[in-house]
Design an enzyme around this catalytic site. Sequence first.
Site, PDB file in Angstrom:
ATOM      1  N   SER A   1       0.828  -1.192   0.000  1.00 58.15           N
ATOM      2  CA  SER A   1       0.000   0.000   0.000  1.00 58.15           C
ATOM      3  C   SER A   1       0.873   1.257   0.000  1.00 58.15           C
ATOM      4  O   SER A   1       1.717   1.416  -0.877  1.00 58.15           O
ATOM      5  CB  SER A   1      -0.942  -0.053   1.209  1.00 58.15           C
ATOM      6  OG  SER A   1      -1.989   0.855   1.074  1.00 58.15           O
TER       7      SER A   1
ATOM      8  N   ASP B   1      -8.758  -4.082  -6.234  1.00 63.95           N
ATOM      9  CA  ASP B   1      -8.238  -3.520  -4.994  1.00 63.95           C
ATOM     10  C   ASP B   1      -8.983  -2.223  -4.683  1.00 63.95           C
ATOM     11  O   ASP B   1      -9.044  -1.325  -5.514  1.00 63.95           O
ATOM     12  CB  ASP B   1      -6.736  -3.238  -5.143  1.00 63.95           C
ATOM     13  CG  ASP B   1      -6.052  -2.882  -3.828  1.00 63.95           C
ATOM     14  OD1 ASP B   1      -6.626  -2.073  -3.062  1.00 63.95           O
ATOM     15  OD2 ASP B   1      -4.949  -3.391  -3.574  1.00 63.95           O
TER      16      ASP B   1
ATOM     17  N   HIS C   1      -7.271  -5.967  -0.856  1.00 65.09           N
ATOM     18  CA  HIS C   1      -6.154  -5.027  -0.890  1.00 65.09           C
ATOM     19  C   HIS C   1      -4.833  -5.774  -0.777  1.00 65.09           C
ATOM     20  O   HIS C   1      -4.593  -6.461   0.204  1.00 65.09           O
ATOM     21  CB  HIS C   1      -6.304  -4.027   0.261  1.00 65.09           C
ATOM     22  CG  HIS C   1      -5.295  -2.937   0.282  1.00 65.09           C
ATOM     23  ND1 HIS C   1      -4.808  -2.342  -0.860  1.00 65.09           N
ATOM     24  CD2 HIS C   1      -4.677  -2.317   1.320  1.00 65.09           C
ATOM     25  CE1 HIS C   1      -3.940  -1.399  -0.534  1.00 65.09           C
ATOM     26  NE2 HIS C   1      -3.831  -1.375   0.779  1.00 65.09           N
TER      27      HIS C   1
END
Length: 511
Positions: free
Chosen positions: A225, A452, A480
């Site tokens: 991320s 995602d 994710h």
Amino acid sequence: MNTRRSLRILATTLGIAGLLISGCTSGSSTSASPSASSTPPVPAALNSYYAQQLKWRDCGVEGFQCTTMKAPLDYKNPDSGDIKLAVSRKKATGPGERIGSLLVNPGGPGGSAIEYLQSYAAVGYPAQVRARYDMVAIDPRGVARSEPVVCLTGPQMDSYTEVDQTPDDAAEVTTLSGTYQQFAGGCEKRSGEILPHVSTVETARDMDMLRSLLGDEKLNYVGASYGTFLGATYAGLFPARVGRMVLDGAMDPSLTAIDLNRDQTAGFETAFQAFAADCVKKTDCPLGTTSTADAATRLKRLFADLDARPIATGDSRRLTESLGTTGVIAAMYDESAWPQLREALAGAQKGDGSGLLSLSDSYYERRPNGTYANLMFANAAVNCLDLPPAFADAKAVPRAVPGFEKASPVFGRAFAWAALNCAHWPVPPTGTPHRIEAKGAAPIVVVGTTRDPATPYKWAQSLAGQLSSGTLLTYQGDGHTAYGRGSDCIDTAINTYLLEGTPPSKGKKCS
């Protein structure tokens, strides 16, 4: 989604900053990459920092060592004082020849890399990876154990998370804007000294110092991320020092704050559509059993009802629209949380908001005693420093709302107003949108998941295209990030790269 229930989920659900904290932004104070033909020398002013000796000690967690590293608070003025950064490691277990250190970061910004290391990475990464790497983490400056940014008390944070973020009139706009001002003022009051020095660029420089102190010529790294932006920033600054680098759930550093927020809004709409398509097939779906459109209509109706009449939770707090929305968002990060979300929505429809409140609390990292971890404080501090704000003031938001609602009829309005949070930030931004090429860096693996919610797939496509040595690895699925989510194809490709240095073939896709 209960982040305490799933350590892997905890590690990779930090890419968006809650609905009142505009999240997952990027930006940097530098866009140029130094020549990778040779390793640039350490600036003389930093010699004492690069020459320090790390004193490892027992962490109180079996198998782990901890230490503290000094770095300059201000890299532009290294003599102005130090900041102390917490580091932890678990040494390679063998068998096999040790490759070096593998630094990990779970994202956020604001996620504790040490918690991720000790709770998941150093015990949950594949055994063959842990056997040949010292698993290492550093909490970024301003995060968790590294002189954390603090902004609000627990009760103040409760009020902050409950405020109406879909204002219906001028009075509600004033209240929301005032809430952002109070948050920013609290950060300045409690953490004013560190606030100008928690940018991603500065954290990337800290990582290079740690690389050197660990005795590694190259930085081996897995970032998820926001951790992908941190890794890409490092590659842009120090391309000659890039080792084996995995950027999972990638961000696009070339986008403005408003574009990032709007894209992320669309990402959560995509995730909701996947959840709804699964839900309506079940006889007990609380959003109906006819179509995803009907499911969206029913969810919007629930949000409207909560806006008008918050419901009981069994706690002193009531479930407001904003808390309910955050609870739904929290469950979008991983499909394993969908059953919990169905149960929570069913409860809310019957007047019991405890399920959605629990999801929201896990997202904000609210503890049972009413205090909060510093995730959301650090998140805002980094994001508001890394990019100019999406909106200069509240007057600009209504013009942007239609575009956000087009991106997501369910979440768009809330996400548009959430992007106002940096408008009142007390420290001017130091970063700008820019491409990162990292010319001359070793192969970098960029991983994107097609559905995602927090880091849309097109961001991974963009970053892989920007990086001169980027290779895109695609996971066709929900949730994710991709590494460690159960795809043997993804895990094998990344493990092979980490252990042998061979990146996946161009255009490789997994499901």
